[in-house]
Design a protein around this motif. Structure first.
Motif, short mmCIF file in Angstrom:
data_model
loop_
_atom_site.label_atom_id
_atom_site.label_comp_id
_atom_site.label_asym_id
_atom_site.label_seq_id
_atom_site.Cartn_x
_atom_site.Cartn_y
_atom_site.Cartn_z
N VAL A 327 -38.22 1.69 8.11
CA VAL A 327 -38.63 0.89 9.26
C VAL A 327 -38.81 1.73 10.52
O VAL A 327 -39.69 1.47 11.34
CB VAL A 327 -37.63 -0.27 9.51
N PHE A 328 -38.02 2.80 10.67
CA PHE A 328 -38.13 3.65 11.86
C PHE A 328 -39.39 4.51 11.79
O PHE A 328 -40.02 4.79 12.82
CB PHE A 328 -36.88 4.51 12.01
N VAL A 329 -39.75 4.92 10.59
CA VAL A 329 -40.99 5.68 10.39
C VAL A 329 -42.19 4.79 10.71
O VAL A 329 -43.13 5.21 11.39
CB VAL A 329 -41.08 6.24 8.95
N THR A 330 -42.15 3.57 10.21
CA THR A 330 -43.22 2.60 10.49
C THR A 330 -43.41 2.42 11.99
O THR A 330 -44.53 2.46 12.50
CB THR A 330 -42.86 1.23 9.85
N THR A 331 -42.30 2.25 12.69
CA THR A 331 -42.35 2.04 14.14
C THR A 331 -42.92 3.27 14.85
O THR A 331 -43.73 3.14 15.77
CB THR A 331 -40.94 1.72 14.67
N ALA A 332 -42.51 4.46 14.40
CA ALA A 332 -43.01 5.70 15.02
C ALA A 332 -44.51 5.87 14.78
O ALA A 332 -45.24 6.34 15.67
CB ALA A 332 -42.25 6.90 14.45
N LEU A 333 -44.99 5.47 13.60
CA LEU A 333 -46.42 5.54 13.30
C LEU A 333 -47.21 4.60 14.21
O LEU A 333 -48.26 4.97 14.75
CB LEU A 333 -46.68 5.19 11.83
N ILE A 334 -46.71 3.37 14.37
CA ILE A 334 -47.38 2.40 15.25
C ILE A 334 -47.46 2.95 16.66
O ILE A 334 -48.50 2.90 17.32
CB ILE A 334 -46.64 1.04 15.24
N ASP A 335 -46.35 3.51 17.14
CA ASP A 335 -46.30 4.07 18.49
C ASP A 335 -47.28 5.23 18.65
O ASP A 335 -47.97 5.34 19.67
CB ASP A 335 -44.87 4.52 18.80
N MET A 336 -47.35 6.09 17.63
CA MET A 336 -48.25 7.25 17.68
C MET A 336 -49.71 6.80 17.75
O MET A 336 -50.48 7.25 18.61
CB MET A 336 -48.03 8.15 16.46
N TYR A 337 -50.09 5.87 16.87
CA TYR A 337 -51.46 5.37 16.86
C TYR A 337 -51.79 4.63 18.16
O TYR A 337 -52.90 4.72 18.69
CB TYR A 337 -51.70 4.46 15.66
N SER A 338 -50.79 3.91 18.69
CA SER A 338 -50.98 3.18 19.95
C SER A 338 -51.31 4.14 21.08
O SER A 338 -52.25 3.92 21.85
CB SER A 338 -49.70 2.40 20.29
N LYS A 339 -50.54 5.23 21.19
CA LYS A 339 -50.76 6.21 22.26
C LYS A 339 -52.11 6.93 22.11
O LYS A 339 -52.67 7.40 23.10
CB LYS A 339 -49.61 7.22 22.29
N CYS A 340 -52.58 7.03 20.86
CA CYS A 340 -53.89 7.65 20.62
C CYS A 340 -55.03 6.65 20.79
O CYS A 340 -56.20 7.00 20.61
CB CYS A 340 -53.94 8.25 19.21
N GLY A 341 -54.69 5.39 21.08
CA GLY A 341 -55.71 4.36 21.28
C GLY A 341 -56.32 3.83 20.00
O GLY A 341 -57.34 3.14 20.02
N TRP A 361 -41.81 -4.83 15.91
CA TRP A 361 -42.56 -5.89 16.60
C TRP A 361 -42.86 -5.46 18.04
O TRP A 361 -43.98 -5.64 18.53
CB TRP A 361 -41.76 -7.19 16.59
N ASN A 362 -41.85 -4.90 18.72
CA ASN A 362 -42.04 -4.47 20.10
C ASN A 362 -43.14 -3.42 20.23
O ASN A 362 -43.95 -3.45 21.16
CB ASN A 362 -40.73 -3.90 20.66
N ALA A 363 -43.15 -2.47 19.27
CA ALA A 363 -44.16 -1.40 19.30
C ALA A 363 -45.57 -1.97 19.18
O ALA A 363 -46.49 -1.55 19.90
CB ALA A 363 -43.90 -0.39 18.18
N MET A 364 -45.75 -2.97 18.30
CA MET A 364 -47.08 -3.54 18.09
C MET A 364 -47.50 -4.44 19.25
O MET A 364 -48.66 -4.40 19.69
CB MET A 364 -47.10 -4.33 16.77
N ILE A 365 -46.56 -5.21 19.77
CA ILE A 365 -46.86 -6.05 20.95
C ILE A 365 -47.23 -5.16 22.12
O ILE A 365 -48.21 -5.42 22.85
CB ILE A 365 -45.65 -6.95 21.29
#
Length: 550
Positions: A327-341, A361-365
């Motif tokens: 779950v922490f890897v998943t969250t880190a991936l979402i955050d990475m892709y988010s910062k890259c737009g 959920w917080n990372a995706m929101i």
């Protein structure tokens, strides 16, 4: 898996359904963290109307549900216990703190006073972690007082937890004082204090402690080495980190995955991204396989650099190593892709995630909100609520920020006003800041003024700055002046709010007010950033600072 089938076979035999046997089987489920057969056993207890207060069945169920993160089920059982045990309370404190519900963890701890049984060393160690989560040193001191009264201060594990709490809450002096007064210190005691000085960037003191530790006959373990190496890496001292890395090898401790993880996270946090990439490549060449800690510490580098292609390569490695279930890897991936737009990639990771926690959920929101997809952010927030996932402070900050950027006043106010009732979250400064910013953007300055006045906590510079800026844009000098009377009582250090207020007075030719405000800034030690001018004279270029005598 083998244990699971044995448990399932045991449950299928009707002769094995006596409460005593089921209680023993429940213990096995606890050891194996096997929630599915445990739920079946729980159902059998309910169906057979078994008194679950006997044989500590309730406590065992709370322990099981708490260990797998099902706080709702654990709290339901806890609320129906006639006499809650310290074991049950410890699990409720631990599970709440682990899931980020720190105030609830403190609330469960406060119930201990009503029990005949005293808290134990584990209770204090866990509740101090909740104090750290809240960064509430006042609450930490209350717990410390209780520890002293009950005589637990001499317990090394409790004293170590206190050192950890004090330095993480910003009182390194208290942590060091406690350390000095300890009769017995173990490796963890020294490591905690070293960690405190490293986190404050005081590498000299941390290195002195590291050497003193050896002089008193205690050998630093891998974790101690990792702490000090990380300290140097986080402070951007790559040479110092690599020197310690070599020294560690000379002293017979082979740098392992934990050491590489420490250095990687340190380099990323100090924005030494290329050093981090080089070290990651070296780790792979040496045949050391990354684990979830490695990639969660390393992935932010690509998000912060905007290197999406490299991020995708690491994502491929994560998939090949089957780390994507974490779950922490998943969250880190979402955050990475988010910062890259890359919202599409972030969304794919989220939707395909096998497990999601509140951070996921917080990372995706947050991803939707930061990338101007306000409707998607709010829809995901509503979906989260429908799926029974309880929002926390970060969730609400993300969704209110999205509303602010989207100009959705009514939705933001609806969420803000129902936070306590629906989510059990008390409005914090960050939430007020989002709503004040939104109201100021929309020109609803009177509403913003009233909202700032109703705040029960210290008003921060950012909120005052946003309010004065709104007054300047929308020509509300009257409200700015009203707020100015309030800020005289505050200890604001950021010059932005004062400067904006000064400009408002200047635009209305109220020069006496400007002079008084500048005088107040000097008295409070608020220093406006000076401007600079380049002056060329006789082929020399001089840098002159405005406001300084030459």
């Amino acid at each position: 898996m083998e244990n699971y089938f044995k448990m399932r076979n045991s449950l299928s035999t009707s002769s094995n359904l006596c409460p005593h046997f089921l209680s023993l089987l429940l213990e096995k489920c606890n050891e194996a963290k096997a929630s599915r057969p445990a739920r079946q056993i729980h159902a059998l207890f309910i169906a057979s109307a078994t008194d679950m207060n006997q044989m500590s069945i309730n406590s065992k169920l709370i322990g099981l549900y708490g260990s797998v993160g099902d706080i709702r089920a654990a709290s339901h059982i806890f609320e129906n216990m006639r006499k809650p045990t310290v074991f049950a309370l410890n699990w409720m404190i631990l599970a709440s703190a682990f899931q980020g519900f720190y105030e609830e963890a403190i609330g469960y701890f406060s119930m201990i006073r009503g029990l005949r049984n005293c808290p134990n060393n584990f209770t204090f160690s866990v509740v101090l972690k909740a104090c750290v989560g809240l960064l509430d040193i006042a609450k930490g001191k209350e717990v410390h007082s209780m520890i002293s009264k009950l005589g637990f201060e001499s317990d090394v594990s409790v004293a170590n937890a206190l050192i950890d709490m004090y330095y993480k809450c910003g009182s390194l002096r208290s942590a060091h004082s406690l350390f000095d007064n300890m009769f017995i210190r173990d490796v963890t005691s020294w490591t905690s204090l070293i960690c405190g000085y490293c986190s404050m960037g005081n590498l000299k003191e941390s290195l002195d402690l590291f050497e003193k530790m050896k002089l008193v006959g205690l050998k630093p373990n891998e974790f101690t080495w990792n702490v000090i190496i990380t300290g140097y890496a986080r402070n951007g001292d790559c040479n110092g980190a690599f020197l310690l890395f070599s020294q560690m090898k000379k002293e017979g401790l082979a740098p392992d995955l934990v050491t590489f993880n420490s250095m990687l996270s340190g380099f990323v946090q100090s924005h030494q991204f290329f050093q981090a990439v080089r070290l990651f490549q070296e780790m792979l060449i040496l045949g050391i396989k990354p684990n979830p800690v490695t990639v969660t510490g390393f992935l932010p580098a690509f998000g912060l650099m905007g290197f999406i292609q490299r991020g995708k390569e690491v994502h491929g490695l994560i998939f090949r190593l089957a780390l994507d279930a974490n779950v922490f890897v998943t969250t880190a991936l979402i955050d990475m892709y988010s910062k890259c737009g890359s919202i599409g990639n972030a969304s794919n990771v989220f939707e395909n995630a096998k497990v999601r926690n509140i951070a996921t959920w917080n990372a995706m929101i947050g991803c939707y909100g930061k990338n101007s997809m306000v409707s998607a952010s709010i829809q995901l927030f509503d979906r989260m609520h429908e799926e029974g996932i309880r929002a926390n402070e970060v969730t609400l900050t993300s969704v209110l920020s999205a509303c602010s950027h989207g100009g959705l006043i009514e939705k933001a106010l609806s969420i803000f006003r129902s936070m306590k009732e629906k989510c059990g979250v008390k409005a914090q400064r960050e939430h007020y800041a989002c709503v004040v910013d939104l109201l100021c953007r929309a020109g609803k300055m009177e509403d913003a003024y009233e909202l700032v006045k109703e705040m029960r906590m210290e008003v921060k510079n950012s909120i005052i700055g946003a309010f004065f800026n709104g007054c300047k844009i929308h020509g509300r000098r009257d409200l700015a002046k009203g707020m100015a009377e309030n800020i005289l009582k505050m200890d604001l250090k950021n010059p932005a709010g004062y400067v904006t207020l000064s400009n408002i007075f200047a635009e209305n030719a109220e020069w006496e007010e400007v002079v008084n405000l500048r005088k107040l800034m000097r008295e409070k030690g608020v220093d406006k950033n000076h401007g600079y001018s380049l002056v060329e004279k006789r082929n020399w270029i001089f840098l002159l600072e405005v406001g300084k005598e030459s």
